[in-house]
Design a protein around this motif. Structure first.
Motif, short mmCIF file in Angstrom:
data_model
loop_
_atom_site.label_atom_id
_atom_site.label_comp_id
_atom_site.label_asym_id
_atom_site.label_seq_id
_atom_site.Cartn_x
_atom_site.Cartn_y
_atom_site.Cartn_z
N GLY A 286 0.81 -1.22 0.00
CA GLY A 286 0.00 0.00 0.00
C GLY A 286 0.83 1.26 0.00
N GLU A 287 0.44 2.21 0.86
CA GLU A 287 1.00 3.56 0.79
C GLU A 287 2.34 3.73 1.51
OE1 GLU A 287 -0.38 5.96 -1.10
OE2 GLU A 287 -1.74 4.33 -1.66
N PHE A 288 2.76 2.76 2.31
CA PHE A 288 3.96 3.00 3.10
C PHE A 288 5.20 3.21 2.21
CE2 PHE A 288 7.71 2.10 5.61
CZ PHE A 288 7.49 2.96 6.67
N PRO A 289 5.87 4.38 2.35
CA PRO A 289 6.96 4.72 1.43
C PRO A 289 8.31 4.11 1.84
CG PRO A 289 6.54 6.57 2.91
CD PRO A 289 5.60 5.47 3.32
N ALA A 290 8.53 2.89 1.40
CA ALA A 290 9.79 2.21 1.72
C ALA A 290 10.98 3.00 1.18
CB ALA A 290 9.77 0.80 1.14
N ASN A 291 10.80 3.66 0.02
CA ASN A 291 11.92 4.41 -0.57
C ASN A 291 12.31 5.61 0.28
OD1 ASN A 291 9.50 5.63 -1.26
ND2 ASN A 291 10.00 5.89 -3.43
N GLU A 292 11.30 6.30 0.85
CA GLU A 292 11.60 7.45 1.71
C GLU A 292 12.38 6.99 2.95
OE1 GLU A 292 8.15 9.96 2.96
OE2 GLU A 292 9.21 9.87 4.89
N PHE A 293 11.94 5.90 3.52
CA PHE A 293 12.59 5.31 4.69
C PHE A 293 14.07 4.99 4.36
CE2 PHE A 293 13.58 1.99 7.74
CZ PHE A 293 12.81 2.26 8.86
N ALA A 294 14.27 4.40 3.19
CA ALA A 294 15.63 4.00 2.77
C ALA A 294 16.50 5.22 2.50
CB ALA A 294 15.54 3.15 1.50
N GLN A 295 15.90 6.22 1.88
CA GLN A 295 16.66 7.41 1.48
C GLN A 295 17.03 8.25 2.70
OE1 GLN A 295 14.45 10.06 -1.05
NE2 GLN A 295 16.29 10.72 -2.11
N LYS A 296 16.08 8.38 3.63
CA LYS A 296 16.29 9.25 4.78
C LYS A 296 17.31 8.66 5.76
CE LYS A 296 13.22 11.89 7.79
NZ LYS A 296 11.87 11.95 8.32
N TYR A 297 17.31 7.35 5.91
CA TYR A 297 18.12 6.76 6.98
C TYR A 297 19.23 5.81 6.54
CZ TYR A 297 14.63 8.75 10.05
OH TYR A 297 13.82 9.63 10.71
N PHE A 298 19.15 5.30 5.30
CA PHE A 298 20.13 4.28 4.93
C PHE A 298 20.76 4.50 3.56
CE2 PHE A 298 17.38 2.26 8.14
CZ PHE A 298 18.35 1.93 9.09
N GLU A 299 21.03 5.76 3.20
CA GLU A 299 21.73 6.09 1.95
C GLU A 299 21.19 5.33 0.75
OE1 GLU A 299 25.99 5.35 2.50
OE2 GLU A 299 25.58 5.40 4.65
N GLY A 300 19.89 5.16 0.71
CA GLY A 300 19.34 4.34 -0.36
C GLY A 300 18.22 5.02 -1.10
N GLY A 301 17.33 4.21 -1.65
CA GLY A 301 16.21 4.73 -2.42
C GLY A 301 15.48 3.58 -3.06
N GLY A 302 14.76 3.87 -4.13
CA GLY A 302 14.03 2.81 -4.82
C GLY A 302 12.61 3.23 -5.10
#
Ligand code: 5GP
Ligand code: MN
Length: 335
Positions: A286-302
């Motif tokens: 659903g709506e949970f932004p895994a990419n935001e979580f990755a980008q904000k805290y773990f130098e990532g994205g997606g």
């Protein structure tokens, strides 16, 4: 695609072309690269696919795989090919950091750069781009590219097989929300052009080694942690556990998805201790932004529902950090 006619003009005579894709290429990275490889070869170009790293054994059956050069195994040869290329196609990534050391070589090269990709927020290293975050896979965009070039009639079994594999893997076998009716129509064209859908699925998903399947069992039975308060599941593994199951490139792929199979779980994380860094994989419903979580805290994205990141900190510290961030997202995770 802007400036398509200019790119068409460049491609109207034989060129030396490199195709590259992201570190630890997945099914879409390899499928889109090899699909484009067969198309450009057919058009009379000199083409080399160069990957920044090795990739899973269950992707090595694709037609043309025997011609792929892995950068880390052919340092000098690939550097020369990149330096002499007239065009470089960058597939399934949009930041040069995603191709590690190859990034500097691509940046330095005088070649025209064409990016074909479906990830958010491109860096802007490209001269031409076919980019859409709505595309289910880069392989879908490569099919669009062939059509834009006016060459849909040229689809061969090889092209279709590779592109089908890319779309199948990035769409979760045609089940993610990105699987639209128009995508199904394009996939029908690939099957008509010779892609053997059930054979391709078997090559990718029914070719586990015994230890990979037992490793999956270990992850689900002994390593799965569930934080009900946050509708979140986590699996994390240290180096010793990976060695115990003789894990090689690709063996951990897909494990994270199983955690999302639990009703109510909205966010799943898979964290592994690699040689020189800790790698994180995130999936959400659903709506949970895994990419935001990755980008904000773990130098990532997606993407919103599939993202990843990394950390140089020790595994335990990374796991602690992961858990300590969850309260910030409590409301979103309970919607
Ligand atoms: P996976 O969990 O399969 O390794 O990665 C899922 C998706 O997350 C990838 O398709 C890619 O878009 C993104 N991703 C994974 N790792 C990274 C990373 O280190 N950096 C960025 N920017 N994206 C990543
Ligand atoms: Mn992709």
């Amino acid at each position: 695609m802007e400036n398509l006619s200019a790119l068409k003009a460049i491609l109207s005579s034989s060129k030396r072309i490199v195709i590259t894709t992201h570190h630890k290429p997945d099914g879409d990275a390899m499928g889109s690269s090899l699909g484009l490889y067969h198309y450009l070869k057919l058009k009379g170009h000199e083409v080399t696919v160069i990957t920044p790293s090795d990739y899973a054994y269950f992707l090595q059956w694709m037609p043309g795989n025997e011609h792929v050069l892995v950068y880390t195994e052919h340092l000098e040869e690939t550097a020369n090919i990149i330096a002499n290329a007239e065009l470089i196609f960058c597939l399934d990534f949009n930041h040069l950091g995603r191709i590690y050391e190859l990034g500097a070589l691509v940046e330095k090269s005088a070649a025209v750069k064409v990016m074909i990709d479906h990830h958010l927020a491109p860096q802007g290293f490209d001269d031409y781009r076919l980019w859409s975050t709505k595309a289910c896979a880069t392989a879908e965009l490569v099919l669009d590219f062939i059509e834009l070039m006016g060459d849909k009639a040229l689809l061969t079994k090889e092209i279709a097989t590779c592109l089908y594999a890319g779309i199948m893997t990035d769409s979760g076998s045609f089940r993610f929300p990105s699987t639209t009716s128009s995508l199904h129509r394009k996939v029908a064209d690939l099957i008509e052009a010779g892609a053997n859908n059930s054979h391709i699925h078997e090559q990718v998903y029914d070719t586990f080694t015994e230890s990979r399947l037992r490793f999956l069992g270990f992850c689900l039975k002994d390593k799965l942690e569930i934080y009900h308060e946050y509708n979140t599941a986590l699996i994390y593994l240290n180096k010793e556990e990976l060695e115990r199951y003789k894990i090689t490139t690709g063996d951990t792929e897909g494990v994270v998805n199983y955690a999302l199979a639990i009703a109510g779980i909205k966010f799943a994380a898979f964290i592994v201790e690699r040689k020189d860094l800790v790698k994180l994989s995130f999936r959400s419903k659903g709506e949970f932004p895994a990419n935001e979580f990755a980008q904000k805290y773990f130098e990532g994205g997606g993407h919103r529902n599939a993202a990843g990141g990394q950390s140089k900190e020790p595994l335990d510290a990374v796991v602690h950090k992961f858990k300590s961030i969850l309260p910030e997202y409590k409301q979103l995770l309970n919607q």
